[in-house]
Design an enzyme around this catalytic site. Structure first.
Site, short mmCIF file in Angstrom:
data_model
loop_
_atom_site.label_atom_id
_atom_site.label_comp_id
_atom_site.label_asym_id
_atom_site.label_seq_id
_atom_site.Cartn_x
_atom_site.Cartn_y
_atom_site.Cartn_z
N CYS A 75 0.82 -1.21 0.00
CA CYS A 75 0.00 0.00 0.00
C CYS A 75 0.85 1.27 0.00
O CYS A 75 0.45 2.28 -0.58
CB CYS A 75 -0.95 0.00 1.19
SG CYS A 75 -0.13 -0.03 2.80
N HIS A 109 -2.02 0.65 7.11
CA HIS A 109 -2.40 1.00 5.74
C HIS A 109 -2.01 2.45 5.45
O HIS A 109 -1.79 3.24 6.37
CB HIS A 109 -3.91 0.81 5.55
CG HIS A 109 -4.34 0.79 4.12
ND1 HIS A 109 -3.76 -0.02 3.17
CD2 HIS A 109 -5.31 1.50 3.47
CE1 HIS A 109 -4.35 0.17 2.01
NE2 HIS A 109 -5.28 1.10 2.16
N ASP A 130 -8.12 5.77 -2.06
CA ASP A 130 -7.32 4.60 -1.70
C ASP A 130 -6.87 3.92 -3.00
O ASP A 130 -7.59 3.06 -3.54
CB ASP A 130 -8.11 3.64 -0.84
CG ASP A 130 -7.24 2.53 -0.25
OD1 ASP A 130 -6.04 2.47 -0.61
OD2 ASP A 130 -7.75 1.73 0.55
#
Length: 665
Positions: free
Chosen positions: A414, A458, A474
Site C-alpha cells: 500500500c 495501511h 485509496d
C-alpha cells in the site's frame, strides 16, 4: 584440578534441587528475551550451561578468579549494550546477569534458598516491561514452583515427595491472596511509576513510524501485535469504511514522505464545513511512545488531554507510554473547507527526482480530462488497467523507487501505491497528502470490541478537489482482485492484509482458532479494565461510596491498615484452630496412654507410638485390634501432615470406647 570444599551433610543439596533451581531460573527469565538484548540472553545462557555442566562434574565449577572474570565480563556486557545501567533495561540486564552468576556459587542449601528467594525479584522485573494477564499467570506458576522448591530445601516437613511441598505452597498462596488484594485495592496510587526517574533512554515500541518509505508498512504488517481496541456506542460502520486516521504526511523527498512543518494555522473544527451523522466510540490504544492517536476518519471531537490539528490529526499532550483510553467522536460523511494558501502550496511540493516519463504519464491524463476529478479517475483506472500486483514482497528498486515502481516492477504494497499516487497528483497540480493509519478491524464476537492489529496498517491519499475539500482516495483498492498476491511470505508468517484482501477463516479448525483468539482477547481486555487501569480515580470513587471521600489518602491508609489487620486476624485464628486440632490429637493420645497405665502398661518417656504399641500388644495380645486401630489413626494424623477433623473425631471416638481391664490371674 580444583578441589571442592566439603559441605556439612545436613547442608548438602540434592542434585535434583540444583537442577530444579536452574530450570526455574531459566523459565523465569524466558519472557524477558523479547525486551533485553540478545547479548544479555547469550551471556545468561552461557552461565546456565556452565552450571549444568558443574552438576554432572563438580570439579568443573569455576574458581574465585574465574568468577571474578565472569563478573567483570557480565557487567561490561550490560554497560556496552545499554550505554549505562540506570533505567529499566539496563537495571534488569544487570540483575539477571548477577543472578546467573550467583548460580555458579551454589554450594549449600543456604545458597539455593537465597537464589530461590531472588526469583521473587526476577518476577517483579517482568512487570516493568509488561503487565498482561497471560504473563501474570505464567509468572505466578514460576513463583509457585520457587516456593515449592523452598519448602523442599527446608526439609519438606519430613516428606521426601512433592505432595507436602505442593499442599503447603497452595496454602501459603491462599493465605497471601487476600493480603495482596487488599494492598492492590487500598494502597495509595502514585501518579507516575516508581522507575520513572528520567534516567532511561527512550526506546521505541514496535508501531507506526512518522516516515513513509518503500517497505516501511510491509515490515509493520509482518508484526502481529495489537494496535488498539475499539468499542462503538452504537452500531459499528461497515468494515470497508473503517479507516483509522493517524499521521498526515505533507513533505516528500527523494527518500520518502514525512510530516514536514506542522500545519496548525487554525483549529480543525474551523476547517470542517459540514458532516453527516456522528459516531461515538471508545478507543484503547496500546503503548507506542508516540504522541499520535488514531481515530476513525474523520475525527470531529477529541479528549481534553489531546489536540486536533488543522489536518484532523489527534495528538496527545505526551507520548503514550502505557495503555490509554480515549473517547472520540467522528463523522464518516464530511466536507472540509479549502485550506489556506500556505497549506495548499505545501501540498504541491515536488522532490528533485521527478522523471520525464512521470510528467508524460500525467500529461496524457490531463489531455483527456476537463477537471481535476477526471484526472484522479484516470489515475485510478491506470492502476486498475495496467498489470500492477499487490504483494508484500516487491522486488528491489534503485535510486528512484517511485519511477521504478510505476514503469518497471509494478509490484508493491500500500505504501507504494499511496506514495506514487500522491506524487502523480502533485505533478498534475492537484494538492495531495499521504495518510498513515489502519484499515479495517476484527470484531471480537465475545466482547463486542473491534481489534485492530499492526497487520492492519495501511496508507492512503487525500486530494483537494474544488467544491469538495479534501477527498479520501485509496489507490491500493484499484488493483484488480486477481492480481493480489496472498501467498507472500508475510501471509505464511500469519500477517493479515488490509481488510479488502483478508480471507476469513473457514472450516472447523479456523473457527476454533478464531474463538480461542476472541476469548484470549476478551480476557486480556477484562484484565486491562479491572486491574491495569485501576487508578487514583477508582480509589476516590471507592472512598466516596463508603462516605470517606473527604478524608482523602488518610482514609485509604486507615482502611488499608484495618483491612490488613482483619485479614491477618482471620489467618491467625485459622492457625490457632489448626494448633488446637493437633492438641486434641495429643489429648486423645494422652487419654489412651493413661488408660493403659491403669492396667500396668504405662508409656516410657523415650517410647514412640509404634514401640509403645508393640510392647502393649506383646503383653496383652487381646488388645491388638483396638490398640492397632488407635495408633494407626494417631500416627497418620500426627506425623503425615495430612490430618483432618474427621480423623481427629475418629481417634476421640476410638479412645472413648477403649476401656482395658486388668487381666485376672
Amino acid at each position: 584440578m580444583r578441589t571442592v570444599k566439603a559441605t556439612p551433610i545436613d547442608e548438602q543439596p540434592e542434585r535434583r534441587q540444583t537442577i530444579a533451581l536452574i530450570l526455574i531460573t531459566a523459565l523465569g527469565y524466558l519472557p524477558l528475551v523479547r525486551y533485553l538484548s540478545w547479548q544479555i540472553t547469550a551471556f545468561l545462557g552461557l552461565v546456565l550451561g556452565l552450571r549444568l555442566v558443574a552438576v554432572r562434574w563438580p570439579e568443573a565449577s569455576p574458581g574465585r578468579f574465574a568468577l571474578l572474570a565472569l563478573t567483570a565480563v557480565g557487567g561490561l556486557n550490560c554497560w556496552y549494550v545499554y550505554q549505562g545501567l540506570p533505567g529499566r533495561a539496563g537495571g534488569a540486564a544487570l540483575f539477571v546477569t548477577m543472578l546467573g552468576l550467583k548460580l555458579l556459587e551454589l554450594r549449600t542449601r543456604r545458597d539455593h534458598r537465597m537464589v530461590a528467594m531472588l526469583l521473587g525479584f526476577l518476577v517483579l522485573v517482568h512487570f516493568l516491561f509488561d503487565q498482561s494477564g497471560a504473563l501474570t499467570v505464567y509468572l505466578a506458576l514460576v513463583m509457585f514452583a520457587a516456593i515449592m522448591l523452598l519448602v523442599d530445601l527446608n526439609g519438606g516437613l519430613g516428606d521426601p515427595g512433592w505432595r507436602v511441598p505442593f499442599r503447603l505452597s497452595v496454602r501459603l498462596g491462599l493465605e497471601a491472596l487476600p493480603i495482596a488484594i487488599a494492598l492492590f485495592v487500598l494502597f495509595p496510587r502514585l501518579s507516575a511509576p516508581l522507575w520513572s526517574l528520567g534516567l532511561e533512554r527512550q526506546t521505541g515500541v514496535t508501531g507506526m513510524s512518522d516516515r513513509l518509505r518503500h517497505g516501511s508498512i510491509s515490515e509493520l504488517v509482518i508484526n502481529g501485535d495489537l494496535a488498539f481496541r475499539v468499542r462503538f456506542d452504537g452500531p459499528a460502520p461497515p468494515e470497508s469504511r473503517l479507516y483509522w486516521r493517524g499521521l498526515v504526511l505533507w513533505s516528500v523527498g527523494e527518500s520518502g514522505w514525512s510530516p514536514g512543518p506542522e500545519p496548525r494555522l487554525a483549529p480543525a473544527s474551523e476547517g470542517l464545513e459540514s458532516a453527516g451523522e456522528w459516531i461515538d466510540y471508545e478507543l484503547v490504544l496500546e503503548p507506542s511512545r508516540q504522541r499520535w492517536v488514531f481515530a476513525l476518519d474523520l475525527p470531529v471531537a477529541h479528549p481534553t488531554d489531546t489536540a486536533l490539528s488543522a489536518d484532523f490529526q489527534i495528538v496527545a499532550d505526551r507520548p503514550v507510554v502505557a495503555v490509554k483510553r480515549f473517547r472520540i467522536r467522528s463523522a464518516l460523511q464530511y466536507r472540509t473547507h479549502d485550506p489556506p494558501e500556505r497549506l495548499r502550496q505545501l501540498a504541491l511540493g515536488l522532490p528533485a527526482n521527478v522523471t520525464e516519463r512521470m510528467r508524460d504519464l500525467v500529461a496524457g491524463w490531463q489531455g483527456g480530462s476537463t477537471s481535476d476529478w477526471e484526472v484522479v479517475q484516470a489515475a485510478l483506472d491506470f492502476f486498475h488497467r495496467e498489470p500492477f500486483v499487490y504483494t508484500l514482497l516487491p522486488p528491489r528498486v534503485g535510486a528512484n523507487p517511485t519511477d521504478a515502481f510505476l514503469f518497471e516492477t509494478r509490484s508493491g504494497f500500500c505504501e507504494h501505491y499511496a506514495s506514487s499516487f500522491a506524487l502523480l497528483m502533485r505533478i498534475a497540480g492537484i494538492p495531495s497528502r499521504v495518510i498513515l493509519g489502519y484499515l479495517g478491524g476484527e470484531m471480537n464476537r465475545i466482547s463486542g470490541r473491534y481489534m485492530v492489529w499492526q497487520s492492519d496498517a495501511h496508507a492512503w491519499v487525500e486530494v483537494l478537489i474544488e467544491g469538495r475539500g479534501w477527498v479520501r482516495i485509496d489507490p491500493t483498492s484499484a488493483v484488480a482482485p486477481e492480481r493480489v498476491d496472498n501467498r507472500s511470505a508475510a501471509r505464511l508468517l500469519g500477517a493479515g492484509a488490509p481488510v479488502q484482501f483478508r480471507l476469513d477463516a473457514e472450516g472447523i479448525f479456523g473457527r476454533a482458532i478464531r474463538q480461542v483468539r476472541d476469548l484470549a482477547d476478551s480476557l486480556d481486555a477484562a484484565w486491562q479494565d479491572w486491574v491495569l487501569e485501576y487508578a487514583v480515580e477508582d480509589q476516590r470513587s471507592l472512598l466516596d461510596r463508603l462516605g470517606l471521600g473527604a478524608q482523602g489518602d488518610r482514609a485509604l491508609v486507615v482502611l488499608m491498615i484495618a483491612t490488613l489487620g482483619l485479614v491477618l486476624g482471620v489467618i491467625l485464628v485459622t492457625l490457632m484452630r489448626s494448633d488446637r486440632h493437633l492438641d486434641r490429637l495429643e489429648r486423645s493420645y494422652d487419654l489412651f496412654c493413661r488408660r493403659l497405665s491403669r492396667i500396668g502398661l504405662g508409656r516410657h518417656a523415650w517410647e514412640g507410638p509404634r514401640d509403645y504399641g508393640r510392647r502393649v500388644v506383646s503383653a496383652r495380645p487381646d488388645l491388638t485390634t483396638p490398640v492397632s486401630q488407635i495408633l494407626s489413626v494417631y500416627i497418620r494424623g500426627r506425623y503425615s501432615g495430612d490430618s483432618s477433623l474427621r480423623e481427629d473425631r475418629r481417634l476421640a471416638q476410638l479412645v472413648r470406647r477403649f476401656r482395658p481391664r486388668t487381666r485376672r490371674r
